[in-house]
Design a protein around this motif. Structure first.
Motif, short mmCIF file in Angstrom:
data_model
loop_
_atom_site.label_atom_id
_atom_site.label_comp_id
_atom_site.label_asym_id
_atom_site.label_seq_id
_atom_site.Cartn_x
_atom_site.Cartn_y
_atom_site.Cartn_z
N TYR A 178 0.84 -1.20 0.00
CA TYR A 178 0.00 0.00 0.00
C TYR A 178 0.88 1.25 0.00
O TYR A 178 1.81 1.38 0.80
CB TYR A 178 -0.91 0.01 1.22
N ASP A 179 0.58 2.17 -0.92
CA ASP A 179 1.30 3.45 -1.03
C ASP A 179 0.40 4.54 -0.47
O ASP A 179 -0.62 4.90 -1.09
CB ASP A 179 1.64 3.74 -2.50
N PRO A 180 0.72 5.11 0.71
CA PRO A 180 -0.15 6.13 1.32
C PRO A 180 -0.29 7.39 0.46
O PRO A 180 -1.34 8.03 0.49
CB PRO A 180 0.55 6.45 2.65
N GLU A 181 0.75 7.75 -0.28
CA GLU A 181 0.66 8.96 -1.10
C GLU A 181 -0.30 8.76 -2.26
O GLU A 181 -1.11 9.64 -2.57
CB GLU A 181 2.05 9.34 -1.61
N LEU A 182 -0.23 7.59 -2.91
CA LEU A 182 -1.14 7.30 -4.02
C LEU A 182 -2.49 6.78 -3.55
O LEU A 182 -3.46 6.79 -4.33
CB LEU A 182 -0.50 6.28 -4.96
N GLU A 183 -2.53 6.30 -2.29
CA GLU A 183 -3.74 5.65 -1.76
C GLU A 183 -4.14 4.47 -2.64
O GLU A 183 -5.31 4.27 -2.97
CB GLU A 183 -4.89 6.66 -1.63
#
Length: 730
Positions: A178-183
């Protein structure tokens, strides 16, 4: 497999001369698979050997044997005889016998068939043990890989490959993080997919199978293409296209997905796909996959900790290098500072400090003392690069270092190779003290050169400030001596004059000046210092004493034949014009008369002071000789406001109606200018003389005066003089 060899040997020994074939189906197999065949012509494809009637056999045959090893049924389909074994709930086997001769008997008694069942059960157990051993081996290998390697990309790929090895039904794997910036869930590693395409695959939380597993943390397993299609119904068209481009989804008929968690926090998912394998996924495979996901979480956590530790170590190493560099820099600064400080404390002079600094830097260097207008060293080749006016424009208002590109000319007039000059200003607060010029081939300085220059600048600035402070002390002493000289009489005057170097019979004149509109006391002191040195240069050989005190300057000049008061005033006038145009404050200079005898010095000084007072009262700047003031000497103490009021009182009748009396006002001014000559005034105004007489009578009546009365005439002359001197300001 040893059991397989034993089974084949048993079949050959027990049923010698009979062709046989053995098929098995475990819980992992979708179809029966050929295990042993005595027919050399068999191709090995299961479908070629499966009997057509086998799928219609009862799912749970009634065994003709009461032995617990394996249940079996015997079926005849001439010329073949089939024995079906139920090895366990999900496992079965089929054995076919075909006599080589039509009438050849088969010994199919319970004993041999039961022994055959035992071999088949043993074979299944051996396969299960080998599978579990393989799983354990790969898990240990994965654990070692995590412990021995810090290459997270390699470790993750190895984990997925090992997983595909221990789960026979799997042939592709995908790890999402999971990439928090890209969600979004972003592919981190892929095996069995086209990686150039799969990395475009980005899932929202809750989208498709992987998104749902990440959302709720529940593992999922699918065995058919239909089940997978239903679970992926909410997959976006774009993501479906990317996934299909990476691997054709029409072949996908099995899938498992488990969450990857760090503690209670989910960080991604691990997905295993089945495209072409014939086996099926088991619940035990899902547990194995979850174990692999947990190992992956450990690997990612190790990678994160390693990255943090590495970054901390790199930061520590960087800080260590910076501290070492700063320490070395401090040591160099201290050494350079000590060297230059010793020169300063020995009072070797500014030139010695500048010379030592040039030797340390190893480049041509020139120090410019702005206050005394001097160069150090005096014969440097850099002295000819800039005039004082050019330096004024370049640095006097810029208190920051700068590079300037210079292209000089040869003796033949051709330009030389351009070079750079580093200009480093010297300042004490807001006061510009001078600058340092350093020649270099490029606009760069080494760290050592920069350190040396910075230390040298501080010492030089301190030395220049010290010189200025000593000069201020000297000026104060000179002021006291000169004031004592002005008040001394008789023998005391002679003694004072002798101490200063004055000759009793010589002719002297005094110059007095005042700096106006200078509100910065530090700058004022620096300006005084500059002016004193400038006057000493201008009047070298003439001046006897020159000093500054507060915002005032005094100079005593020996007025020989070559030092006439008029020539002194001209030199001072040129200086005042240049100063008032370039500097941020103004100067008013008064020149007293030249008198013979020591007693007359005080008189010349008072005249010079009165001349300055005359300029100051009229808000004027520049130079004026007391002897040129004429009648203005009587009005030195009158303020500009008092004189303006006097002029207004005289000219008020004209100004009350300017349109009507402008011609009469002009006539009066011209008449007084022409020394009351009627003919000259008429010619100047281009009128008949009788017209002039008529105007003069009107002026007398309007101003209530009589031109023949002396006191009226003096009043009018004085008013016209002040009116003209005011140049229309009234």
């Amino acid at each position: 497999m040893r059991t397989l060899q034993m089974l084949q040997a048993y079949l050959q020994q027990t049923w010698c001369g009979v062709e046989f074939a053995v098929w098995v189906k475990t819980r992992r197999d979708r179809h029966m698979r050929l295990l042993i065949s005595a027919d050399d012509g068999l191709s090995g494809r299961p479908d070629d050997y499966m009997p057509a009637f086998f799928p219609s056999l009862p799912s749970a045959p009634s065994s003709s044997s009461s032995l617990p090893a394996a249940r079996y049924d015997v079926f005849e389909k001439p010329p073949d005889t089939y024995i079906r074994y139920v090895l366990s709930t999900d496992s079965s086997a089929l054995v076919r016998f075909r006599p080589s001769e039509p009438d050849q008997p088969l010994a199919l008694t319970d004993g041999p068939l039961h022994t055959l069942g035992l071999y088949l059960c043993l074979l299944e157990a051996e396969e299960t043990i080998e599978a579990k051993d393989k799983v354990l081996t790969k898990l240990i290998e994965s654990t070692r890989s995590i412990a021995s390697s810090l290459d997270i990309e390699s470790v993750i790929h190895d984990l997925i490959r090992n997983t595909l090895t221990v789960i026979p039904a799997a042939d592709a794997g995908l790890l999402h993080l999971y990439d928090p910036e890209l969600e979004r869930l972003v592919p981190k590693a892929a095996v069995g997919f086209r990686e150039s395409v799969i990395h475009r695959f980005r899932l929202r939380v809750g989208e498709s199978i992987a998104g749902k597993v990440y959302l709720d943390g529940k593992p999922r397993i699918f065995h058919t293409h239909k089940e997978i299609q239903a679970a992926m119904a909410d997959l976006s068209i774009e993501n479906y296209q990317h996934l299909d481009d990476a691997k054709e989804l029409r072949h996908l008929h099995g899938l498992m997905c488990v969450p990857i968690s760090r503690g209670v926090q989910r960080i991604g998912v691990l997905v295993i796909h089945q495209f072409h394998q014939e086996n099926v996924f088991l619940e035990s495979d899902l547990r194995i996959l979850q174990d692999v996901a947990d190992l992956t979480a450990v690997a990612l956590e190790n990678a994160r900790l390693y990255a943090d530790t590495k970054a901390a170590l790199e930061q520590t190493a960087k800080l260590t290098e910076e501290l070492k560099a700063k320490h070395d820099d401090l040591v160099k600064r201290t050494q350079i500072h000590e060297t230059l400080k010793r020169l300063s404390l020995r009072n070797n002079g500014t030139e010695a400090i500048a010379s030592a600094l040039g030797n340390m830097v190893g480049k041509p260097l020139l120090l410019i003392d702005w206050l005394e207008q001097r160069h150090y060293p005096p014969h440097s080749e850099l002295r000819e690069l800039f005039s004082w006016d050019e330096l004024t424009l370049l640095v006097s208002s810029r208190l920051h270092p700068r590079w300037i590109s210079v292209s000089d000319k040869t003796a033949d007039g051709w330009p030389e190779q351009p070079f750079s000059v580093y200009i480093y200003p010297l300042a004490n607060g807001s006061v510009f003290l001078g600058c340092l010029l350093i020649r270099a081939d490029s606009c760069t300085l080494s760290d050592l050169e920069r350190i040396t220059i910075e230390q040298g600048i501080a010492i030089l600035a301190l030395d220049l400030v010290k010189k200025q402070s000593l000069s201020s002390v000297f000026y104060k002493r000179s002021h006291d001596l000169f004031q004592h000289l002005l008040t001394a009489k008789g023998a005391e005057l002679s003694h004072q004059a002798q101490s200063i170097g004055l000759m009793p019979g010589a002719t002297y004149l005094c110059v007095h000046a005042m700096l106006l509109r200078c509100y910065d006391l530090a700058k004022q002191e620096a300006h005084i210092h500059r002016i004193v040195h400038r006057w000493k240069q201008l009047f070298n050989g003439w001046e006897v004493i020159t000093y500054g005190f507060h915002n005032q300057l005094t100079m005593l000049i020996e007025a020989a034949s070559h030092a006439h008061p008029r020539s002194c005033a001209e030199k001072l006038g040129d200086f005042a014009r240049e100063w008032n145009q370039q500097e941020d404050c103004q100067i008013a200079i008064g020149v007293g008369g030249a008198y013979s005898g020591l007693e007359q010095i005080a008189k010349s000084f008072e005249e010079a002071k009165k001349a300055v007072q005359y300029l100051n009262n009229r808000n004027r700047f520049g130079v004026v000789r007391y002897g040129e003031l004429g009648v203005n000497q009587l009005m030195i103490n009158q303020t500009a406001e008092d004189m303006a009021a006097f002029v207004r009182d005289v000219f008020r009748p004209f100004w009350e109606n300017r349109a009507k009396y402008a011609e009469l006002e002009k006539t009066l001014l011209v008449y007084i200018q022409c020394s009351q000559s009627a003919q000259e005034t008429a010619n100047e105004l281009h009128i008949h003389i009788n017209t002039l007489y008529q105007r003069l009578r009107k002026i007398e009546a309007l101003l209530n005066i009589d031109f023949k009365r002396p006191e009226d005439m003096l009043k009018i002359q004085l008013a016209c003089h002040l009116r003209t001197e005011a140049a229309g300001a009234l």
